[in-house]
Motif scaffolding. Structure first.
Motif, short mmCIF file in Angstrom:
data_model
loop_
_atom_site.label_atom_id
_atom_site.label_comp_id
_atom_site.label_asym_id
_atom_site.label_seq_id
_atom_site.Cartn_x
_atom_site.Cartn_y
_atom_site.Cartn_z
N GLN A 62 -18.54 -40.99 22.71
CA GLN A 62 -18.14 -40.30 23.94
C GLN A 62 -19.20 -40.52 25.01
O GLN A 62 -20.31 -40.97 24.74
N GLY A 63 -18.86 -40.15 26.22
CA GLY A 63 -19.83 -40.18 27.30
C GLY A 63 -19.88 -41.51 28.03
O GLY A 63 -19.07 -42.42 27.79
N VAL A 64 -20.86 -41.62 28.90
CA VAL A 64 -20.99 -42.77 29.78
C VAL A 64 -22.44 -43.26 29.76
O VAL A 64 -23.37 -42.46 29.69
N VAL A 65 -22.61 -44.58 29.77
CA VAL A 65 -23.94 -45.18 29.91
C VAL A 65 -24.13 -45.53 31.38
O VAL A 65 -23.31 -46.25 31.96
N SER A 66 -25.19 -45.02 31.99
CA SER A 66 -25.44 -45.25 33.41
C SER A 66 -26.88 -45.68 33.62
O SER A 66 -27.78 -45.23 32.91
N TRP A 67 -27.06 -46.52 34.60
CA TRP A 67 -28.43 -46.86 35.03
C TRP A 67 -28.40 -47.28 36.50
O TRP A 67 -27.38 -47.72 37.01
N SER A 103 -22.16 -47.83 35.72
CA SER A 103 -21.75 -46.94 34.63
C SER A 103 -20.68 -47.62 33.78
O SER A 103 -19.79 -48.29 34.32
N ILE A 104 -20.78 -47.46 32.46
CA ILE A 104 -19.79 -47.99 31.53
C ILE A 104 -19.52 -46.93 30.47
O ILE A 104 -20.45 -46.36 29.90
N ALA A 105 -18.25 -46.66 30.22
CA ALA A 105 -17.87 -45.64 29.23
C ALA A 105 -18.19 -46.12 27.83
O ALA A 105 -17.95 -47.28 27.47
N ASN A 106 -18.71 -45.22 27.00
CA ASN A 106 -19.04 -45.58 25.62
C ASN A 106 -17.83 -46.00 24.81
O ASN A 106 -17.94 -46.80 23.88
N GLU A 107 -16.67 -45.48 25.16
CA GLU A 107 -15.47 -45.84 24.39
C GLU A 107 -15.10 -47.32 24.60
O GLU A 107 -14.30 -47.87 23.85
N GLU A 108 -15.70 -47.95 25.60
CA GLU A 108 -15.47 -49.38 25.82
C GLU A 108 -16.39 -50.25 24.97
O GLU A 108 -16.27 -51.47 24.97
N ILE A 109 -17.34 -49.62 24.28
CA ILE A 109 -18.40 -50.36 23.60
C ILE A 109 -18.22 -50.28 22.09
O ILE A 109 -18.03 -49.21 21.53
N ASP A 110 -18.30 -51.41 21.43
CA ASP A 110 -18.11 -51.51 19.99
C ASP A 110 -19.37 -51.09 19.23
O ASP A 110 -20.45 -50.94 19.82
N ASP A 111 -19.24 -50.89 17.91
CA ASP A 111 -20.39 -50.69 17.04
C ASP A 111 -21.02 -52.07 16.76
O ASP A 111 -20.56 -52.82 15.89
N LEU A 112 -22.07 -52.34 17.46
CA LEU A 112 -22.69 -53.65 17.48
C LEU A 112 -23.37 -53.97 16.15
O LEU A 112 -24.05 -53.12 15.57
N ILE A 113 -23.24 -55.22 15.68
CA ILE A 113 -24.04 -55.69 14.55
C ILE A 113 -25.47 -55.87 15.04
O ILE A 113 -25.72 -56.57 16.02
N ILE A 114 -26.43 -55.23 14.37
CA ILE A 114 -27.83 -55.36 14.78
C ILE A 114 -28.68 -56.10 13.75
O ILE A 114 -29.80 -56.50 14.05
N LEU A 115 -28.14 -56.30 12.54
CA LEU A 115 -28.84 -57.10 11.54
C LEU A 115 -27.81 -57.93 10.80
O LEU A 115 -26.83 -57.40 10.28
N ARG A 116 -28.05 -59.25 10.74
CA ARG A 116 -27.12 -60.15 10.06
C ARG A 116 -27.34 -60.09 8.55
O ARG A 116 -28.38 -59.60 8.08
N PRO A 117 -26.41 -60.63 7.78
CA PRO A 117 -26.58 -60.62 6.31
C PRO A 117 -27.84 -61.34 5.84
O PRO A 117 -28.38 -61.02 4.79
N ASP A 118 -28.31 -62.31 6.63
CA ASP A 118 -29.51 -63.05 6.22
C ASP A 118 -30.80 -62.33 6.59
O ASP A 118 -31.90 -62.87 6.39
N GLY A 119 -30.69 -61.12 7.15
CA GLY A 119 -31.87 -60.35 7.48
C GLY A 119 -32.46 -60.63 8.84
O GLY A 119 -33.52 -60.08 9.19
#
Length: 462
Positions: A152-157, A166-182
């Motif tokens: 929920q909510g909005v990211v603003s800067w 501003s961009i709504a959080n509902e527009e943003i995916d759950d980002l991959i931050i670590l690949r399977p290879d580490g």
């Protein structure tokens, strides 16, 4: 007061291109203006495409441009243990989670969403939630780690270039931050790096605007201080399309080889997206004094080779002749011509530099002093006529005995003109064609004085 700290973070998957060079310049100038620090980081997590040759080229480009850095180069692949440490902290805090979806499952998930007219995105299968029962962990699947982006909510800067975004959080995916290879992904590693390196201001291309909401949310999840962001518009080529490593751009070092001066390149790059009144030409020191982050353009800049050539020509006129001699000697060496960067070459640079836009053009002119010339048949027929050949022979005779300096050469030419009842161009142009290989040069006496006497006599005898 917080110390200003900026950075440039190129990826070593190719040369340092012009857009990144401009971003480096803005970041460097901002740090220098405020008495802060400038950091060089090499973002080498694209292991398959990163090369040492690219790293070397990036470092050489920074050296040539004179963008000195206070820390670095810092390599991301040497920081893997730190990324893993933060990942584990985030998983423990519930701001990241392991996802065991296979690529095939993800593709099927997104294909179904597309068929239903929904946005393609990760559906949160493995995202923990109160009361939610997660699927059993499958055998033999190496998980990725995803960031649990706020739902929920909005990211603003307040962007240093674009203003409020501003961009709504509902527009943003759950980002991959670590690949399977580490190996961490860009949007995660860059946040940890900027946090650890205490970066206060981030200038970068506006293609990163879509990454910024994820990064801001990760900063918040880590309780890390947020830098100010400034997203600079892209640079367009003369065809109106974006300059990039993959399309149309050439490397910074190619401009060095092409005969441009680093101070001219910096001046030109600075004006692509920034201005200080109507000033077109300014020193590095002036830019540092003026560059406070204001007056950055919101619209794309157009790369103009003719304007760059004009800027370079202005700097060439002002350049020290001994320095130019060294640069021209290097251009000659690329052509297999040996030329000493001595006083004679410096004097030749002084004589010809006003006619040139680059040191390549200067070398084009000055090659006649060090390598044979080949006048065109057209020039020979038009200027080296039977009528003028007796005068050329007489001039050659006078030059063989004259003191070898501009004044004596000038007198020999005047005496020959008087003896043969010619006008200056009737003798000077044939001399230029035979000795210089071209019909137009600066004052012929000044040009000849810089030649070895024997070379002039040999060419006049042909």
């Amino acid at each position: 007061m917080t110390t200003v700290r900026t950075r440039i973070a190129p990826s070593p998957t190719g040369f340092l291109h012009l857009g990144t060079a401009r971003t480096a310049l803005f970041s460097w100038a901002y740090a220098r203006h405020f008495g802060g620090q400038f950091v060089l980081r090499i973002e080498d997590t694209d292991v398959a495409r990163s090369t040492q040759d690219s790293v070397d080229q990036i470092l050489e480009s920074m050296r040539w441009l004179g963008l000195d850095y206070d820390e670095g180069p810092i390599y991301q692949m040497q920081r893997l243990a730190r990324y893993h440490e933060v990942i584990e902290q985030m998983i423990a805090a519930g701001t990241a989670y392991r996802c065991y979806c296979t690529p095939e499952e993800l593709e099927a998930m997104k294909a179904g969403q597309e068929a239903r007219g929904e946005k393609r995105r990760y559906d949160g299968t493995w995202r923990p939630a109160p009361g939610k029962v997660l699927p059993p962990v499958p055998a033999g699947v190496s998980p990725v780690v995803r960031f649990a982006n706020p739902e929920q909510g909005v990211v603003s800067w307040d962007d240093l270039v674009k203003g409020p975004i501003s961009i709504a959080n509902e527009e943003i995916d759950d980002l991959i931050i670590l690949r399977p290879d580490g190996v961490p992904t860009y949007n995660f590693a860059v946040v940890v790096d900027d946090w650890d390196m205490q970066i206060t201001h981030v200038f970068r291309g506006d293609e990163h605007i879509n990454n910024t909401p994820w990064q801001i949310n990760i900063f918040h999840a880590l309780n890390a201080p947020l830098p100010r962001f400034g997203h600079c518009p892209i640079i367009l080529g003369d065809d109106g399309l974006k300059l990039s490593k993959r399309r149309g751009a050439v490397s910074v070092t190619a401009y060095e080889e092409g005969g441009y001066l680093p101070e001219a390149m910096l001046n030109y790059l600075a004006r692509l997206g920034w201005s200080h009144g109507d000033d077109e030409l300014f020193t590095r020191e002036q830019m540092v004094g003026w560059f406070d982050g204001s007056h950055l353009a919101k619209s794309p800049a157009q790369w103009d080779p003719a304007k760059l050539a004009w800027v370079n020509a202005q700097y060439l006129k002002q350049a020290d002749d001994a320095r130019l001699a060294g640069l021209v000697a290097a251009q000659m060496a690329r052509r297999g011509i040996s030329a000493a960067a001595d006083e004679r070459l410096a004097a030749a640079c002084a004589l010809f530099k006003d006619r040139c836009s680059t040191t390549v053009e200067l070398a084009d002119w000055l090659a006649m002093y060090f390598a044979p010339v080949a006048p065109t048949e057209q020039d020979l027929a038009a200027h080296v006529t039977a009528a003028v050949k007796p005068a050329l022979a007489a001039l050659r005779e006078r030059l063989s005995a004259a003191v070898w300096d501009k004044a004596a050469i000038s007198q020999a030419i005047k005496d020959t003109i008087g003896e043969h009842k010619l006008k200056m161009p009737q003798l000077a142009i044939p001399v230029r064609v035979l000795v210089c290989g071209r019909a137009q040069t600066p004052s012929v006496d000044a040009v000849l004085a810089l030649f070895d006497r024997d070379t002039v006599l040999a060419r006049l005898s042909t």
